[in-house]
Design a protein around this motif. Sequence first.
Motif, mmCIF file in Angstrom:
data_model
loop_
_atom_site.group_PDB
_atom_site.id
_atom_site.type_symbol
_atom_site.label_atom_id
_atom_site.label_comp_id
_atom_site.label_asym_id
_atom_site.label_seq_id
_atom_site.Cartn_x
_atom_site.Cartn_y
_atom_site.Cartn_z
ATOM 1 N N SER A 124 -87.816 -82.875 53.285
ATOM 2 C CA SER A 124 -88.182 -82.702 51.875
ATOM 3 C C SER A 124 -87.442 -81.511 51.273
ATOM 4 O O SER A 124 -87.075 -80.559 51.964
ATOM 5 C CB SER A 124 -89.696 -82.500 51.738
ATOM 6 O OG SER A 124 -90.090 -81.282 52.348
ATOM 7 N N ILE A 126 -88.586 -79.852 48.295
ATOM 8 C CA ILE A 126 -89.427 -79.158 47.310
ATOM 9 C C ILE A 126 -89.310 -77.641 47.415
ATOM 10 O O ILE A 126 -89.273 -76.933 46.406
ATOM 11 C CB ILE A 126 -90.906 -79.600 47.462
ATOM 12 C CG1 ILE A 126 -91.067 -81.026 46.920
ATOM 13 C CG2 ILE A 126 -91.850 -78.644 46.737
ATOM 14 C CD1 ILE A 126 -92.466 -81.586 47.052
ATOM 15 N N ASN A 127 -89.246 -77.115 48.641
ATOM 16 C CA ASN A 127 -89.197 -75.661 48.820
ATOM 17 C C ASN A 127 -87.781 -75.090 48.806
ATOM 18 O O ASN A 127 -87.562 -73.939 49.173
ATOM 19 C CB ASN A 127 -89.891 -75.264 50.123
ATOM 20 C CG ASN A 127 -91.395 -75.152 49.953
ATOM 21 O OD1 ASN A 127 -91.880 -75.023 48.845
ATOM 22 N ND2 ASN A 127 -92.135 -75.222 51.036
ATOM 23 N N ASP A 152 -90.179 -85.799 49.627
ATOM 24 C CA ASP A 152 -90.991 -85.038 48.673
ATOM 25 C C ASP A 152 -92.371 -85.648 48.442
ATOM 26 O O ASP A 152 -93.343 -84.926 48.187
ATOM 27 C CB ASP A 152 -90.251 -84.905 47.343
ATOM 28 C CG ASP A 152 -89.060 -83.950 47.436
ATOM 29 O OD1 ASP A 152 -88.869 -83.353 48.528
ATOM 30 O OD2 ASP A 152 -88.322 -83.822 46.443
ATOM 31 N N HIS A 155 -94.432 -84.499 51.275
ATOM 32 C CA HIS A 155 -94.643 -83.056 51.129
ATOM 33 C C HIS A 155 -95.807 -82.779 50.188
ATOM 34 O O HIS A 155 -96.717 -82.002 50.513
ATOM 35 C CB HIS A 155 -93.363 -82.404 50.604
ATOM 36 C CG HIS A 155 -93.356 -80.912 50.677
ATOM 37 N ND1 HIS A 155 -92.390 -80.195 51.345
ATOM 38 C CD2 HIS A 155 -94.211 -79.984 50.176
ATOM 39 C CE1 HIS A 155 -92.653 -78.900 51.242
ATOM 40 N NE2 HIS A 155 -93.753 -78.754 50.522
ATOM 41 N N ARG A 156 -95.788 -83.408 49.032
ATOM 42 C CA ARG A 156 -96.856 -83.179 48.044
ATOM 43 C C ARG A 156 -98.212 -83.612 48.603
ATOM 44 O O ARG A 156 -99.237 -82.931 48.393
ATOM 45 C CB ARG A 156 -96.549 -83.938 46.755
ATOM 46 C CG ARG A 156 -95.347 -83.393 45.994
ATOM 47 C CD ARG A 156 -95.214 -84.042 44.620
ATOM 48 N NE ARG A 156 -93.993 -83.591 43.959
ATOM 49 C CZ ARG A 156 -92.841 -84.256 43.979
ATOM 50 N NH1 ARG A 156 -92.763 -85.408 44.638
ATOM 51 N NH2 ARG A 156 -91.782 -83.780 43.357
#
Length: 305
Positions: A124, A126-127, A152, A155-156
């Motif tokens: 992912s 996102i970070n 992602d 991840h969420r």
Amino acid sequence: MEQHQFKIEDSAHHLQRIDKILPIFNSEWSRSQIQDWIKEGLVAVNGKPVKSNYKLKLDDQVVVTEKEVIEADIQPENLNLDIYYEDEDVAIVYKPKGMVVHPSAGHYSGTLVNGLMYQIKDLSGINGEIRPGIVHRIDKDTSGLLMIAKNDVAHRALVEQLMAKTVTRKYTALVHGHIPHEFGTIDAPIGRNKNDRQSMAVEDDGKPAVTHFNVLENFKNHTLVSCQLETGRTHQIRVHMKYIGYPLVGDPKYGPKKTPDIGGQALHAGVIGFEHPRTGEYIERTAPLPESFEAVIEQARREEI
């Protein structure tokens, strides 16, 4: 480079070390970062460069020249990570004691992320580029399992489970002292230590933090406990166990001065469990204690530490 100017006006900062106080003025600065800048002559007081042990005085004029951070090129590395579970959405990976989770200043190789990039191609984003796949962390000197997101959407979903406190996270810890009761719950807020910006503490204005524990085995001078996190604050178990008078063995930051030097705190993240983001199936994996931890427990059992 960007310059920051400060005037020392708070009497609480009078005669305090400059490398300890400056991170209070900017929460993004770490003490080690300040010390590096001081060595490079980027921190001046009243127009003159100073050393890290300089003690500030009221009305001192401090100028910090913040060095631009250059993004590192994070490379995949074959670190032979143990993968306990993997499918197209998530993975459960073991982080050995002594390994940093993701790259940071001074740690651009040999991290869990470097190993993940080699062994798990899809992670992912996102970070950001420096923390691909990382949903949560454990300390460098804590061994154990982490859940990894491969996209992602996953991840969420995993972050939502963490926020909802539905993720199972169980740790094994060896602490100083003989805990006289079989189990307990520590419900005490944790925030940045007001007297030491490099550590955490139970603070009235901190974030809610809850740790459940039960005694696995009592020794004469130590206790082996299982801890289950309800929240996930920085250093939570280490801070909470110290708060109730039973700090972790080997902990250089929160342990007593006479704690054994075993290369860091005796803490192992042995169990991780969560609901699969796509299928809804509950997935749980367990990692046994590392041999080095078992050896420390045996020493405690024989009263050799």
